[in-house]
Design a protein around this motif. Sequence first.
Motif, short mmCIF file in Angstrom:
data_model
loop_
_atom_site.label_atom_id
_atom_site.label_comp_id
_atom_site.label_asym_id
_atom_site.label_seq_id
_atom_site.Cartn_x
_atom_site.Cartn_y
_atom_site.Cartn_z
N ALA A 186 0.83 -1.21 0.00
CA ALA A 186 0.00 0.00 0.00
C ALA A 186 0.86 1.26 0.00
CB ALA A 186 -0.94 -0.01 1.21
N VAL A 187 1.93 1.25 0.80
CA VAL A 187 2.83 2.40 0.84
C VAL A 187 3.47 2.63 -0.52
CG1 VAL A 187 4.99 3.30 1.81
CG2 VAL A 187 3.32 2.18 3.31
N GLU A 188 3.94 1.55 -1.15
CA GLU A 188 4.59 1.68 -2.47
C GLU A 188 3.62 2.23 -3.51
OE1 GLU A 188 6.10 -2.14 -3.45
OE2 GLU A 188 7.61 -2.16 -1.85
N LEU A 189 2.38 1.77 -3.49
CA LEU A 189 1.39 2.25 -4.46
C LEU A 189 1.06 3.72 -4.23
CD1 LEU A 189 -1.06 -0.79 -4.66
CD2 LEU A 189 0.41 0.07 -6.49
N SER A 211 -5.47 4.89 3.98
CA SER A 211 -4.97 6.21 3.64
C SER A 211 -3.56 6.42 4.17
CB SER A 211 -5.89 7.29 4.22
OG SER A 211 -5.79 7.31 5.63
N GLU A 212 -2.95 7.52 3.73
CA GLU A 212 -1.64 7.90 4.28
C GLU A 212 -1.73 8.05 5.79
OE1 GLU A 212 0.32 10.59 0.73
OE2 GLU A 212 -1.20 11.48 2.03
N ALA A 213 -2.84 8.64 6.27
CA ALA A 213 -3.00 8.83 7.71
C ALA A 213 -3.05 7.49 8.45
CB ALA A 213 -4.27 9.63 7.99
N ASP A 214 -3.74 6.50 7.88
CA ASP A 214 -3.78 5.17 8.50
C ASP A 214 -2.38 4.58 8.60
OD1 ASP A 214 -6.60 5.16 8.66
OD2 ASP A 214 -6.78 4.42 6.61
N LEU A 215 -1.61 4.70 7.52
CA LEU A 215 -0.27 4.11 7.49
C LEU A 215 0.70 4.85 8.40
CD1 LEU A 215 -0.21 3.48 3.65
CD2 LEU A 215 -0.40 1.74 5.42
#
Length: 279
Positions: A186-189, A211-215
């Motif tokens: 997910a981070v890479e995508l 989302s970015e916030a979740d990660l």
Amino acid sequence: MARGVRDVMSTRVVTVRGDATVAVALERLRRFGFSALPVVNARHRLVGVLSLLDVLRHRESGGDDSALVEQVMNPDVLTMPPTASPSVVAQRMRAHGELRVMPVVERGTLVGVVTRSDLLRPPRRRGRFDALVRRVTGRDDADDEVLLALTRPGRERPALTAATPVRELMTTDVVTVAPGDAVELAVELLLARRFTALPVVDGGRLVGVVSEADLLGDRIAGRRGPRTVGAVMTRTPVTVPVDATVGEVVALVAEQGLRMVPVVDGQALVGVLSRGDLV
């Protein structure tokens, strides 16, 4: 040596003046594919931030794009110094749900910005060769993102009215992840596509959004070991039905501050809408 936010921030910042019009700011946002711009005065002092959400809310209240940026921007801006640690910046951005861009200010002057993508990206080791390339070409990592935004192929958009069906505007070729996929995927995508969130789909059925916030929240918590998307995703995302209108979605985005809205037919994901689509 502890890593400071100056090691991850972008120093080549696209800004807009407060006395420019919203139309000028929108053209800049579209050209570079950004979601927000720092607003500066004639002395390059930070005076606010203008986001796509600010523009949508301004239009919803009856305003038009001839208004000045200083009349529409958010003047109450959270900033950080270059010496702040990335973990502290991540915590502040996580605590403010709508905040994706953190201006970095030194003695009142804007010297850079940090996005959630910058904080998710692995630190890059810079050697003498990198420094030589930057001196010769005048380019750094931030320029690569700008070039990507400029060269990404666009697609024709219909003329928008409040009654336009979202099916005419939504993106149907959607990049998704599954609940069992690794968080690293997910981070890479997100980094590669410059997205802020991804729908999570299981057998064609929307089961969440990551989302970015979740990660970032997962990293702030210091969790170790293999993690799956299903463990960090938001399980009850706000969605709109495929027969919704643009007016209905704009009102929803303006009210709730959403960045990406999945479009569903029953429980099946059929498309997504972003703030950029609506603006």
